[in-house]
Design a protein around this motif. Structure first.
Motif, mmCIF file in Angstrom:
data_model
loop_
_atom_site.group_PDB
_atom_site.id
_atom_site.type_symbol
_atom_site.label_atom_id
_atom_site.label_comp_id
_atom_site.label_asym_id
_atom_site.label_seq_id
_atom_site.Cartn_x
_atom_site.Cartn_y
_atom_site.Cartn_z
ATOM 1 N N CYS A 75 -1.996 3.638 5.365
ATOM 2 C CA CYS A 75 -1.987 3.497 3.907
ATOM 3 C C CYS A 75 -1.164 4.601 3.247
ATOM 4 O O CYS A 75 -0.443 4.351 2.266
ATOM 5 N N GLU A 76 -1.248 5.812 3.759
ATOM 6 C CA GLU A 76 -0.450 6.902 3.205
ATOM 7 C C GLU A 76 1.039 6.654 3.415
ATOM 8 O O GLU A 76 1.856 6.947 2.528
ATOM 9 N N PHE A 132 -2.280 -0.195 -4.158
ATOM 10 C CA PHE A 132 -3.462 0.660 -4.239
ATOM 11 C C PHE A 132 -3.816 1.051 -5.672
ATOM 12 O O PHE A 132 -4.675 1.906 -5.880
ATOM 13 N N ARG A 179 2.233 4.078 0.895
ATOM 14 C CA ARG A 179 2.328 4.638 -0.450
ATOM 15 C C ARG A 179 3.499 5.593 -0.599
ATOM 16 O O ARG A 179 4.128 5.672 -1.667
ATOM 17 N N MET A 186 -5.886 7.337 -2.553
ATOM 18 C CA MET A 186 -4.822 6.336 -2.609
ATOM 19 C C MET A 186 -4.414 6.042 -4.048
ATOM 20 O O MET A 186 -3.276 5.619 -4.291
#
Length: 326
Positions: A221-222, A285, A225, A151
């Motif tokens: 989370c990906e 992150f 981002r 991350m």
């Protein structure tokens, strides 16, 4: 003089050399106002200086008679337009921040649940179970360490190297999604244990549900981002912010007089500062003081995993009490 026996050592707390979020006393307004650490003031300082220069410029023009009292209707409409933009910007960024926080919390909860399940549900010979516990402890720690590095876009992390076996290194190094590789290693080992009849299918299904939670959290989370605020929106917001802040002194220079540069700098701090807050928490992150403290989370998780598996290892190591003779 005889020494007093030492009391059992308490579990070591996470070290302080890991990144943590900015903390503050919510009741101490002076500390909040004047604290620089974690503030966006440093980042918007160039805009504040430019606004003060613009205010001084319009103050000079007003003193020379080139600027007369101006109708501020256009800037009032622009202020209302920017207010809507800034509210939407802040709300969107905060939703992304809390979504990321919730995903990371669910992943940490799933890792702890996996540690508890894997330390108690696996059956078999003591030596084999002890080896399984050692491997699961290593793989769970490896997963979250790779997640933190992934991350933060870190490819080379020295502290992760001891957790990787030689036969796993090639697959992990060439992968673009290293945490997912560690989950595949974990899942394959769980399936192998189930095939050896040391884990029932029902228990395996329960364990794999938590593995799926880790996969879902990683995907969330990906996605956060990889999808920043759309460029046209960010471009329009910054353009009209610049127009409003750097040209609006013409509407209040007659009323503020020599205080115009200070008023312009304060306006720049308020408007550009709100936008900068959205930029900072848009992708939580990184290493900023207001980002999620992922390395600190990993240290907490590592401590809990070690405690769970160490207790199970101790139970396996202890000899079985012999039955009393009748």
């Amino acid at each position: 003089r005889p020494r007093r026996p030492r009391s059992p050592a308490a579990p070591a707390a996470p070290r302080d050399n890991f990144d943590k979020m900015i903390t503050y006393n919510t009741h101490n307004w002076a500390q909040i106002v004047f604290q620089v650490s974690g503030s966006v003031m440093v980042r918007v300082m160039p805009q504040m200086v430019l606004a003060a220069v613009a205010g001084a410029f319009f103050m000079y023009l007003s003193g020379q008679g080139f600027v007369e009292e101006t109708n501020g209707l256009v800037f009032e409409l622009l202020a209302a337009f920017l207010l809507f933009f800034l509210v939407y910007r802040t709300r969107s960024s905060y939703e992304r921040y809390w979504l990321a926080r919730e995903a990371v919390a669910n992943m940490m909860r799933a890792v702890r649940a996996l540690a508890l399940e894997l330390s108690t549900l696996i059956e078999g010979d003591r030596g084999v179970v002890r080896e399984d516990i050692h491997e699961f402890r290593r793989i769970l720690d490896l997963f979250f360490a790779l997640f933190v590095a992934h991350m933060r876009r870190e490819r080379e992390v020295e502290e992760i190297e001891p957790l990787i076996k030689p036969e796993e290194k090639e697959n992990i190094v060439i992968s673009t999604n290293r945490p997912l590789v560690s989950l595949s290693i974990l899942q394959s080992r769980i399936v192998t244990i189930a095939k050896d009849a040391r884990l029932s299918e029902a228990r395996m299904a329960t364990i794999l549900q938590n593995v799926n939670v880790l996969v879902e959290g990683l995907e969330t989370c990906e996605t956060i981002r990889a999808t920043p605020l759309v460029f046209p929106y960010a471009q329009m917001l910054k353009f009209f912010l610049a127009v409003f802040v750097f040209l609006s002194p013409v509407t209040y220079v007659d009323r503020l007089g020599i205080l115009t540069p200070i008023g312009a700098a304060a306006l720049a701090y308020g408007t550009f500062g709100i936008d900068e807050i959205g930029v900072e928490i848009d992708e939580p992150f990184g290493f900023d003081g207001n980002d999620l403290p992922l390395a600190y989370y990993r240290e907490l998780l590592k401590r809990d995993i070690n405690q769970i598996f160490s207790k199970r290892s101790l139970e396996i190591t202890m000899p079985t009490p012999k039955a009393r003779a009748v």
